[in-house]
Scaffold this motif. Sequence first.
Motif, PDB file in Angstrom:
ATOM      1  N   GLY A 236       0.702  -1.097  -0.023  1.00 55.06           N
ATOM      2  CA  GLY A 236       0.035   0.054  -0.163  1.00 55.06           C
ATOM      3  C   GLY A 236       1.088   1.224   0.020  1.00 55.06           C
ATOM      4  O   GLY A 236       0.309   2.236  -0.332  1.00 55.06           O
ATOM      5  N   THR A 237       1.978   1.248   0.243  1.00 57.20           N
ATOM      6  CA  THR A 237       2.882   2.457   0.116  1.00 57.20           C
ATOM      7  C   THR A 237       3.043   2.977  -1.021  1.00 57.20           C
ATOM      8  O   THR A 237       3.411   2.031  -2.195  1.00 57.20           O
ATOM      9  CB  THR A 237       4.501   2.098   0.776  1.00 57.20           C
ATOM     10  OG1 THR A 237       4.329   1.335   1.967  1.00 57.20           O
ATOM     11  CG2 THR A 237       5.241   3.160   0.809  1.00 57.20           C
ATOM     12  N   PRO A 238       2.856   4.228  -1.285  1.00 59.94           N
ATOM     13  CA  PRO A 238       3.114   4.784  -2.572  1.00 59.94           C
ATOM     14  C   PRO A 238       4.465   4.580  -2.939  1.00 59.94           C
ATOM     15  O   PRO A 238       5.514   5.065  -2.290  1.00 59.94           O
ATOM     16  CB  PRO A 238       2.752   6.339  -2.290  1.00 59.94           C
ATOM     17  CG  PRO A 238       2.039   6.303  -1.132  1.00 59.94           C
ATOM     18  CD  PRO A 238       2.456   5.151  -0.297  1.00 59.94           C
ATOM     19  N   VAL A 239       4.527   4.019  -4.269  1.00 56.51           N
ATOM     20  CA  VAL A 239       6.042   3.688  -4.789  1.00 56.51           C
ATOM     21  C   VAL A 239       5.993   4.068  -6.201  1.00 56.51           C
ATOM     22  O   VAL A 239       5.012   4.197  -6.899  1.00 56.51           O
ATOM     23  CB  VAL A 239       6.329   2.487  -4.508  1.00 56.51           C
ATOM     24  CG1 VAL A 239       5.562   1.443  -5.190  1.00 56.51           C
ATOM     25  CG2 VAL A 239       7.924   2.177  -4.736  1.00 56.51           C
TER      26      VAL A 239
ATOM     27  N   GLU B  37       0.748   1.543  -5.884  1.00 60.63           N
ATOM     28  CA  GLU B  37       0.698   1.291  -4.307  1.00 60.63           C
ATOM     29  C   GLU B  37       1.549  -0.065  -4.237  1.00 60.63           C
ATOM     30  O   GLU B  37       1.239  -0.758  -5.289  1.00 60.63           O
ATOM     31  CB  GLU B  37      -0.659   0.777  -3.792  1.00 60.63           C
ATOM     32  CG  GLU B  37      -1.434   2.210  -3.756  1.00 60.63           C
ATOM     33  CD  GLU B  37      -3.057   1.498  -3.360  1.00 60.63           C
ATOM     34  OE1 GLU B  37      -3.297   0.716  -2.594  1.00 60.63           O
ATOM     35  OE2 GLU B  37      -4.051   2.573  -3.511  1.00 60.63           O
TER      36      GLU B  37
END
Lengths: 118, 118, 118, 118
Positions: free
Chosen positions: B29-32, B78
Amino acid sequence: MTDEPPTTAQEACFEAGVKFGSLYHQFAGTPVSPESAASLASAIEESIENQPACRDVTVDIREEVLAEACETDHGYVEFTGRFADVEVTIVHDGVEVIARMAMDDGYPLMRVESVDET
Amino acid sequence: MTDEPPTTAQEACFEAGVKFGSLYHQFAGTPVSPESAASLASAIEESIENQPACRDVTVDIREEVLAEACETDHGYVEFTGRFADVEVTIVHDGVEVIARMAMDDGYPLMRVESVDET
Amino acid sequence: MTDEPPTTAQEACFEAGVKFGSLYHQFAGTPVSPESAASLASAIEESIENQPACRDVTVDIREEVLAEACETDHGYVEFTGRFADVEVTIVHDGVEVIARMAMDDGYPLMRVESVDET
Amino acid sequence: MTDEPPTTAQEACFEAGVKFGSLYHQFAGTPVSPESAASLASAIEESIENQPACRDVTVDIREEVLAEACETDHGYVEFTGRFADVEVTIVHDGVEVIARMAMDDGYPLMRVESVDET
């Protein structure tokens, strides 16, 4: 009926809030120690800066607090608000918002610092 | 009644599983984006290496897959299992376990690669 | 060279570990109060039971500890291991593994309780 | 120098943003199936309602989209914005803000719907 659609400045403040909620709940619980704190801070900054309208994120690890917590635990702790001060700068349709998270009475308080509509 | 307490090697495999579940669900879920992928990979490696019995974590970003996904989306995506291959080495009471996550038929399969009890 | 591929029982222990790492790092940091604890416990149980080989997950909220923590904070706290005991049952290729998370010296210790290969 | 401190309505919009960022990044990645969706929706609603100034959270699972995704995958998927519409109501110092997350061109767009300062 007095509901109004949001102003541009209100939208910019909403965006600032999204960034704080995101970074806090994405990364809270991450295992962190004095040795790994720098890489976590960089990852938080660079990941949230991907989000729309986000010009800048600065994560300052509170190194003394972290070091002390890691001494009495198993060499690391779960990341939470008391281990970092965070500043976010949003630019949305010409409005700049600066928001901060810092400890306040033992609680990581998130708040808008300033709104610049010029 | 044939329940047995775990062997040391079984405990080591359990520890390997904990690390994979942790890193996946902490960071999914981390924006990357291609620009922020390196800092995310470092943070995953260094944070999980804090956990007990964890000798090494290696996160290899699948850069082409990530770049392609970011073209068709809003410049970032994400984080999820299809954007990285991960290897974890556990050493627990003299047993070394190597475990991997890699894509298998469109699904990020986590599995034990080898157990060395010598 | 003495590396061996894992046995079925070792794979089952790995799966048990994955479930614990997943549930802990997915849900740590969730705002929780005595009023919302039951819905969080249900969501943890039912979501992790979706994962492969996972027969059962039981989350027992430590209600007194949670109530006390919420009194001295802002009416809620961030979910972490000290607020719940968890049991997971894995069945993988005929092997049943029971694993638990419970507090041990102030730390949420995850461990394999029993392995049944019959 | 034209930086101004935020108005009460701007603060309320910031709070609304915090709730959306929180709920999205806390729960994105959770394993979810048609059978477990209701408990996840309840947990999201009740956990975020614990946060300051949050009067109400409503999570509507997009059941058809979820069912279809679960058919082609392993019976469950990781929760993300395309599986739910969310509405949050904030009341902060007499200002009511309603904000929503819904799909927009394949992306879960979060936005302020209305601000009522009366």
